[in-house]
Motif scaffolding. Structure first.
Motif, PDB file in Angstrom:
ATOM      1  N   ARG A 137     -11.320 -62.086 -23.964  1.00 37.44           N
ATOM      2  CA  ARG A 137     -11.988 -62.178 -25.273  1.00 37.44           C
ATOM      3  C   ARG A 137     -11.015 -62.622 -26.361  1.00 37.44           C
ATOM      4  NH1 ARG A 137     -17.374 -61.795 -23.789  1.00 37.44           N
ATOM      5  NH2 ARG A 137     -17.890 -59.734 -22.981  1.00 37.44           N
ATOM      6  N   GLY A 138      -9.879 -61.954 -26.405  1.00 36.45           N
ATOM      7  CA  GLY A 138      -8.925 -62.271 -27.463  1.00 36.45           C
ATOM      8  C   GLY A 138      -8.435 -63.693 -27.397  1.00 36.45           C
ATOM      9  N   ARG A 139      -8.028 -64.123 -26.201  1.00 35.34           N
ATOM     10  CA  ARG A 139      -7.486 -65.471 -26.052  1.00 35.34           C
ATOM     11  C   ARG A 139      -8.537 -66.539 -26.303  1.00 35.34           C
ATOM     12  NH1 ARG A 139      -4.569 -64.692 -20.344  1.00 35.34           N
ATOM     13  NH2 ARG A 139      -6.289 -63.213 -20.183  1.00 35.34           N
ATOM     14  N   GLY A 140      -9.750 -66.309 -25.807  1.00 36.28           N
ATOM     15  CA  GLY A 140     -10.806 -67.302 -26.002  1.00 36.28           C
ATOM     16  C   GLY A 140     -11.116 -67.531 -27.464  1.00 36.28           C
ATOM     17  N   PHE A 141     -11.317 -66.449 -28.212  1.00 40.01           N
ATOM     18  CA  PHE A 141     -11.605 -66.575 -29.642  1.00 40.01           C
ATOM     19  C   PHE A 141     -10.383 -67.080 -30.403  1.00 40.01           C
ATOM     20  CE2 PHE A 141     -15.335 -64.089 -28.626  1.00 40.01           C
ATOM     21  CZ  PHE A 141     -16.267 -64.481 -29.579  1.00 40.01           C
ATOM     22  N   ALA A 142      -9.189 -66.739 -29.935  1.00 38.25           N
ATOM     23  CA  ALA A 142      -7.972 -67.172 -30.619  1.00 38.25           C
ATOM     24  C   ALA A 142      -7.775 -68.674 -30.511  1.00 38.25           C
ATOM     25  CB  ALA A 142      -6.763 -66.440 -30.036  1.00 38.25           C
ATOM     26  N   ALA A 275      -1.197 -66.962 -35.914  1.00 37.02           N
ATOM     27  CA  ALA A 275      -1.480 -65.531 -35.841  1.00 37.02           C
ATOM     28  C   ALA A 275      -2.699 -65.254 -34.970  1.00 37.02           C
ATOM     29  CB  ALA A 275      -1.697 -64.965 -37.245  1.00 37.02           C
ATOM     30  N   ALA A 276      -3.693 -66.138 -35.039  1.00 41.90           N
ATOM     31  CA  ALA A 276      -4.877 -65.971 -34.192  1.00 41.90           C
ATOM     32  C   ALA A 276      -4.490 -65.988 -32.722  1.00 41.90           C
ATOM     33  CB  ALA A 276      -5.893 -67.071 -34.495  1.00 41.90           C
ATOM     34  N   LEU A 277      -3.628 -66.932 -32.336  1.00 40.32           N
ATOM     35  CA  LEU A 277      -3.187 -67.025 -30.943  1.00 40.32           C
ATOM     36  C   LEU A 277      -2.413 -65.770 -30.536  1.00 40.32           C
ATOM     37  CD1 LEU A 277      -2.042 -70.757 -30.864  1.00 40.32           C
ATOM     38  CD2 LEU A 277      -4.043 -69.785 -29.706  1.00 40.32           C
ATOM     39  N   ALA A 278      -1.467 -65.352 -31.386  1.00 45.65           N
ATOM     40  CA  ALA A 278      -0.657 -64.172 -31.065  1.00 45.65           C
ATOM     41  C   ALA A 278      -1.527 -62.918 -30.984  1.00 45.65           C
ATOM     42  CB  ALA A 278       0.434 -63.993 -32.114  1.00 45.65           C
ATOM     43  N   LEU A 319       1.709 -64.551 -45.004  1.00 40.04           N
ATOM     44  CA  LEU A 319       1.208 -63.300 -44.436  1.00 40.04           C
ATOM     45  C   LEU A 319      -0.298 -63.194 -44.636  1.00 40.04           C
ATOM     46  CD1 LEU A 319       4.025 -60.873 -45.667  1.00 40.04           C
ATOM     47  CD2 LEU A 319       3.598 -61.589 -43.306  1.00 40.04           C
ATOM     48  N   TRP A 320      -0.781 -63.653 -45.791  1.00 39.52           N
ATOM     49  CA  TRP A 320      -2.224 -63.693 -46.053  1.00 39.52           C
ATOM     50  C   TRP A 320      -2.923 -64.564 -45.004  1.00 39.52           C
ATOM     51  CZ3 TRP A 320      -5.459 -67.809 -47.094  1.00 39.52           C
ATOM     52  CH2 TRP A 320      -6.754 -67.494 -47.545  1.00 39.52           C
ATOM     53  N   GLY A 321      -2.365 -65.743 -44.721  1.00 42.48           N
ATOM     54  CA  GLY A 321      -2.942 -66.619 -43.717  1.00 42.48           C
ATOM     55  C   GLY A 321      -2.948 -65.973 -42.342  1.00 42.48           C
ATOM     56  N   SER A 329     -10.545 -64.315 -35.638  1.00 44.15           N
ATOM     57  CA  SER A 329     -10.507 -64.442 -34.182  1.00 44.15           C
ATOM     58  C   SER A 329     -10.683 -63.098 -33.489  1.00 44.15           C
ATOM     59  CB  SER A 329      -9.197 -65.109 -33.743  1.00 44.15           C
ATOM     60  OG  SER A 329      -8.075 -64.344 -34.174  1.00 44.15           O
ATOM     61  N   THR A 330      -9.683 -62.235 -33.579  1.00 40.00           N
ATOM     62  CA  THR A 330      -9.708 -60.997 -32.808  1.00 40.00           C
ATOM     63  C   THR A 330     -10.805 -60.044 -33.270  1.00 40.00           C
ATOM     64  OG1 THR A 330      -7.311 -61.241 -32.569  1.00 40.00           O
ATOM     65  CG2 THR A 330      -8.265 -59.151 -31.898  1.00 40.00           C
ATOM     66  N   LEU A 331     -11.058 -59.960 -34.569  1.00 37.39           N
ATOM     67  CA  LEU A 331     -12.141 -59.093 -35.030  1.00 37.39           C
ATOM     68  C   LEU A 331     -13.461 -59.500 -34.404  1.00 37.39           C
ATOM     69  CD1 LEU A 331     -11.544 -58.398 -38.853  1.00 37.39           C
ATOM     70  CD2 LEU A 331     -10.938 -56.996 -36.881  1.00 37.39           C
ATOM     71  N   ARG A 332     -13.704 -60.789 -34.264  1.00 36.48           N
ATOM     72  CA  ARG A 332     -14.936 -61.271 -33.631  1.00 36.48           C
ATOM     73  C   ARG A 332     -14.926 -61.012 -32.134  1.00 36.48           C
ATOM     74  NH1 ARG A 332     -14.047 -67.062 -35.069  1.00 36.48           N
ATOM     75  NH2 ARG A 332     -15.810 -67.504 -33.702  1.00 36.48           N
ATOM     76  N   ALA A 333     -13.757 -61.113 -31.514  1.00 38.31           N
ATOM     77  CA  ALA A 333     -13.667 -60.878 -30.067  1.00 38.31           C
ATOM     78  C   ALA A 333     -14.045 -59.439 -29.728  1.00 38.31           C
ATOM     79  CB  ALA A 333     -12.258 -61.189 -29.579  1.00 38.31           C
TER      80      ALA A 333
END
Length: 416
Positions: A137-142, A275-278, A319-321, A329-333
């Motif tokens: 889930r995390g990686r796909g959405f990221a 950050a989305a990927l990480a 940091l905001w970005g 990403s992760t919140l949706r995953a």
């Protein structure tokens, strides 16, 4: 017959990547347009009040209407139709903005573009969640979010370049966006033909649908853990600032020039993608506890971004970005791991609406506190994020790959 099935095969990762390219092209279009919405409306005679009202209505529609589109997508099970219709509405209205000669027409098109986002988002996230059940889930959405943000950077820069060449002529600047828009729709339709049933990626037990059961339920009957999770996200977003306020601080305090602000924003969008990927990879490995990074980042944003040092302010913007990257990403995953497939579009609609309302409240709160003092902003925001951090551990979030059952093996999609 076997040859036909082989040609039609599409792996889950390929599905995620192609969907990500669709979002890249779509963001190219609507982020490009949104970067000049204010000046465009002003050129047609709009006052600051009109611009504020129109863009506010647009953002409200993009969020609130998901409470309708999500449950409807669940009831009809026509996720592709909702997705295609939403993208088409956005990608058609944007180029028309460039040739709008009346203010009321332009205002209508601005709102229509945001309605398109509301129409497609719950269904799109549901389609993506099926393939992400295989990729993680995390990686796909990221990966999807990272590709999405590439378009968010390219679009505004392209529009700025065309405006510079044409002497601020909005028609060609927005007209050029028709090209990536047409490409996005064509690619989306190709993907829909290749993979008409993305739920086939997911475990049959998880994706089994009882139409009667779906029709009988209401969105408020979603799982208790989902509502607790919505509470956590609402708390952390109620202490999150907007880039508008960050840029206001940069310019009014003489830390950066107005011309430098878009460059900083583009850098923040790059930080968003990384950050989305990480975050996505971390979520798949360590589970919900990796979300602790969000309230920590949100606290660090105000510590850096509202300082009197230009370097620290830029670091705060980055940091905001990064925080936005986790949000997108992760919140949706996590939603896909908390809610089963038959109710997932409804959950995404509710989640997005709640997230948007909390974001609006957070922007207003931080803006009000900023008028008092930046020290007050830091104290209150850090306190809010501490509450969010503590609430996160009461939810019972997914545990991650180390403790969870093995994921299905990566297999290509084969039409039933």
């Amino acid at each position: 017959m076997g040859a036909v099935r082989s040609r039609s095969a599409l792996s889950a990762w390929r599905f995620v990547a192609v969907f990500g390219v669709v979002s890249l092209l779509a963001d190219f279009v609507y982020e490009g347009a949104r970067s000049i919405t204010g000046p465009l409306l002003a050129s047609l005679g709009a006052t600051g009040l009109v611009v504020g009202v129109v863009t506010g209505i647009g953002e409200a529609a993009a969020l609130a209407l998901r409470l309708v589109s999500g449950p409807l997508a669940d009831r009809t099970r026509r996720f592709w139709a909702w997705t295609v219709a939403g993208y088409a509405l956005t990608l058609i209205t944007v180029p028309l903005l460039g040739v709008a000669s009346a203010l009321w027409v332009a205002c209508s098109l601005v709102i229509a573009e945001r309605v398109g986002k509301a129409v497609r988002s719950p269904a799109k996230d549901t389609l993506l969640s099926h393939a992400a059940s295989v990729t993680g889930r995390g990686r796909g959405f990221a990966v999807h979010e990272a590709l999405d943000q590439v378009g968010a950077v390219i679009g505004p820069l392209t529009v700025a370049g065309v405006l510079a060449v044409t002497g601020n002529d909005y028609a060609p600047a927005l007209g050029v966006l028709a090209l990536p828009g047409a490409a996005a729709l064509a690619l989306l339709l190709w993907l829909r033909i290749r993979v008409p049933h993305p739920d086939s990626y997911e475990d049959p037990a998880a994706s089994a649908v009882s139409t009667d059961g779906v029709a009988a339920q209401r969105f408020w009957e979603l799982p208790p853990r989902f509502w607790l999770y919505c509470g956590f996200t609402a708390i952390t977003m109620s202490g999150f600032t907007t880039f508008g306020l960050l840029s206001f601080h940069m310019v009014t305090h003489g830390l950066l020039s107005a011309a430098a602000v878009p460059v900083v924003y583009a850098a923040a969008m790059a930080a968003d993608a990384l950050a989305a990927l990480a975050s996505g990879y971390s979520y798949d490995r360590f589970g919900g506890k990796s979300l602790a990074a969000l309230p920590l980042l949100s606290s660090m944003v105000v510590l850096f971004a509202f300082s009197g040092n230009a370097t620290m302010v830029v670091v705060g913007a980055l940091l905001w970005g990064a925080a936005v990257g986790i949000q997108e990403s992760t919140l949706r995953a996590v939603v896909a791991d908390l809610v089963t497939a038959p109710r997932r579009a409804s959950a995404y609609g509710v989640f997005a609406a709640g997230l948007g309302a909390a974001s609006a409240a957070g922007g207003a709160l931080v803006g009000w506190l900023y008028e008092i003092s930046t020290g007050t902003v830091v104290v209150v925001v850090v306190a809010i994020q501490l509450v969010a951090l503590l609430s996160m551990f009461t939810i019972g979030l997914p545990r991650g790959a180390a403790a969870a059952a093995p994921r299905p093996a990566e297999t290509p999609y084969l039409p039933p």
